[in-house]
Design a protein around this motif. Structure first.
Motif, mmCIF file in Angstrom:
data_model
loop_
_atom_site.group_PDB
_atom_site.id
_atom_site.type_symbol
_atom_site.label_atom_id
_atom_site.label_comp_id
_atom_site.label_asym_id
_atom_site.label_seq_id
_atom_site.Cartn_x
_atom_site.Cartn_y
_atom_site.Cartn_z
ATOM 1 N N GLU A 176 0.851 -1.197 0.000
ATOM 2 C CA GLU A 176 0.000 0.000 0.000
ATOM 3 C C GLU A 176 0.887 1.248 0.000
ATOM 4 O OE1 GLU A 176 -3.932 0.559 2.347
ATOM 5 O OE2 GLU A 176 -2.366 1.519 3.557
ATOM 6 N N ARG A 221 0.628 5.160 0.924
ATOM 7 C CA ARG A 221 -0.252 6.069 1.638
ATOM 8 C C ARG A 221 0.333 7.476 1.637
ATOM 9 N NH1 ARG A 221 -0.177 3.885 6.400
ATOM 10 N NH2 ARG A 221 0.637 5.640 7.625
ATOM 11 N N ASP A 251 -0.396 10.829 3.719
ATOM 12 C CA ASP A 251 -1.112 11.502 4.810
ATOM 13 C C ASP A 251 -0.635 12.947 4.850
ATOM 14 O OD1 ASP A 251 -2.663 9.351 5.912
ATOM 15 O OD2 ASP A 251 -0.765 8.482 6.581
ATOM 16 N N SER A 286 -6.017 11.895 3.721
ATOM 17 C CA SER A 286 -5.336 10.606 3.788
ATOM 18 C C SER A 286 -5.696 9.825 2.533
ATOM 19 C CB SER A 286 -5.764 9.843 5.043
ATOM 20 O OG SER A 286 -5.090 8.609 5.123
ATOM 21 N N GLU A 287 -4.693 9.539 1.716
ATOM 22 C CA GLU A 287 -4.889 8.824 0.452
ATOM 23 C C GLU A 287 -4.234 7.455 0.542
ATOM 24 O OE1 GLU A 287 -6.178 9.525 -2.615
ATOM 25 O OE2 GLU A 287 -6.739 11.636 -2.453
ATOM 26 N N GLN A 288 -4.930 6.416 0.086
ATOM 27 C CA GLN A 288 -4.342 5.074 0.006
ATOM 28 C C GLN A 288 -4.466 4.539 -1.417
ATOM 29 O OE1 GLN A 288 -6.750 5.383 2.769
ATOM 30 N NE2 GLN A 288 -5.074 5.923 4.122
#
Length: 367
Positions: A290, A292, A294, A303-305
């Motif tokens: 993942e 991420r 933040d 907050s992007e994943q």
């Protein structure tokens, strides 16, 4: 001098050469466009002594001659002319523009004072498809420096080695590199730094229907010819940095991800990444397949994943968001390999379906 031609022909002529007109040079004649009438065509020319452009357009010439028109005013006048046959007449540096029963008279310059654009003496040359070169410019030119205190970084390194053509651009914070194959029957070699202004003009002027671009060069000048355009430019003097030493040969972390997903996430995060100093820094965390982002600031937080495939170590790293966005916007592939080696080493983007393009970006040290 007297000619008849269409408004479109005049417009294509001034549009082709106007960016070469000098705005800084104290010599008044360099603020003009040279128009020469002979052999049933008009040749437009302009130069700022660093770059010069010539362009031919069709016309009905009843009296051959040469005139120099004030570039800015003439261009504005031509744009506002009606779509009809236009008459251009010059006498004693007075330029008469006739249409219907109307006319405009402009004061010109002395053609004798205009520096002619040189033709290279015994140049070496090669040809390549225009769309290949146009794409190479698009994928590198954004990495040139904007400041003019170190001229070599204001240009792009063009290298010819055998059947390979290479463009490299860097502003010391990032580097874009692309290589393509060409037909080079003479096996000629060339290495020169071309001003970014010159290549942005080539990009603007190249059209899809211009199938072949001819590049000629000498020790200090380069010429690009395509369609009806002849563009000559000086080369930037100086030593381009050894880019081969900068590109890492190994990495600790490999991240495979979607260009569109990554670009969208970085653009959204960048909206909230501007701090009081004006910096646009985003922090990336790669772990457990993942990626991420933040981000928080006085404006808010996000907050992007993104789901990724990864090999190697987890990593936390920060980048200037603009430097990521600029590259992701010009990469034509759907997926990239993003190579990382810890928080203080450069990141390297490689399109998965194009081994001939590399984009390197330095991280930002954060507290």
């Amino acid at each position: 001098m007297k000619i008849f031609c269409s408004k479109d022909a005049l417009l294509s002529g001034v549009n082709a050469v106007q960016r070469a007109v000098s705005n800084k040079n104290p010599l008044p004649v360099l603020q003009g466009i040279l128009i020469q009438a002979d052999n049933q065509s008009l040749q437009f020319a302009a130069t700022d002594l660093e770059m010069g452009i010539r362009c031919d357009v069709p016309a009905q010439v009843t009296e051959e001659g040469t005139m120099i028109v004030p570039a800015k005013l003439f261009t504005e006048v031509v744009r506002k002319l009606p779509d009809t046959t236009i008459t251009l007449e010059e006498k004693d540096q007075q330029i008469t523009i006739g249409y219907y029963q109307s006319e405009i008279i402009l004061h010109g310059y002395d053609p004798e004072e205009f520096p002619l654009l040189p033709d290279l003496i015994e140049p070496l040359s090669f040809e390549l498809p225009t769309m290949i070169f146009k794409n190479m410019i698009k994928q590198t030119i954004f990495s040139c420096a904007a400041e003019e205190n170190r001229p070599v970084f204001n240009g792009i390194l063009l290298q010819i080695e055998g059947t390979n053509i290479r463009l490299v651009a860097t502003d010391t914070h990032r580097l874009a590199y692309i290589i393509s194959e060409i037909t080079n029957s003479g096996e000629s070699r060339f290495s020169g730094i071309i001003p970014s202004k010159t290549l942005s003009e080539i990009y603007r002027l190249l059209r899809d229907e211009d199938e072949v671009l001819n590049i000629s060069y000498s020790s200090n000048q380069v010429v690009f010819q395509f369609g009806s355009i002849y563009l000559i430019s000086r080369l930037i003097e100086g030593q381009f940095p050894n880019y081969k030493q900068v590109i890492p040969q190994t990495c600790e972390t490999k991240v495979y991800l979607s260009v569109r997903e990554f670009l969208d996430a970085v653009e959204r995060a960048s909206l909230l990444s501007r701090d009081k100093s004006g910096a646009n820094i985003i922090r990336i965390n790669v772990e457990n397949n993942e990626l991420r982002i933040d981000q928080s600031s006085e404006l808010g937080k996000i907050s992007e994943q993104i789901g990724i495939e990864m090999e190697g170590k987890d990593v936390r790293i920060a980048f200037n968001a603009k430097f990521l966005i600029d590259a992701l916007k010009v990469i034509d592939s759907d997926r990239i390999l993003f190579e990382l080696s810890g928080p203080f080493s450069p990141g390297v983007m490689r399109p998965l379906d194009n081994p001939n393009y590399i984009y390197l970006v330095l991280p930002v040290r954060t507290s």
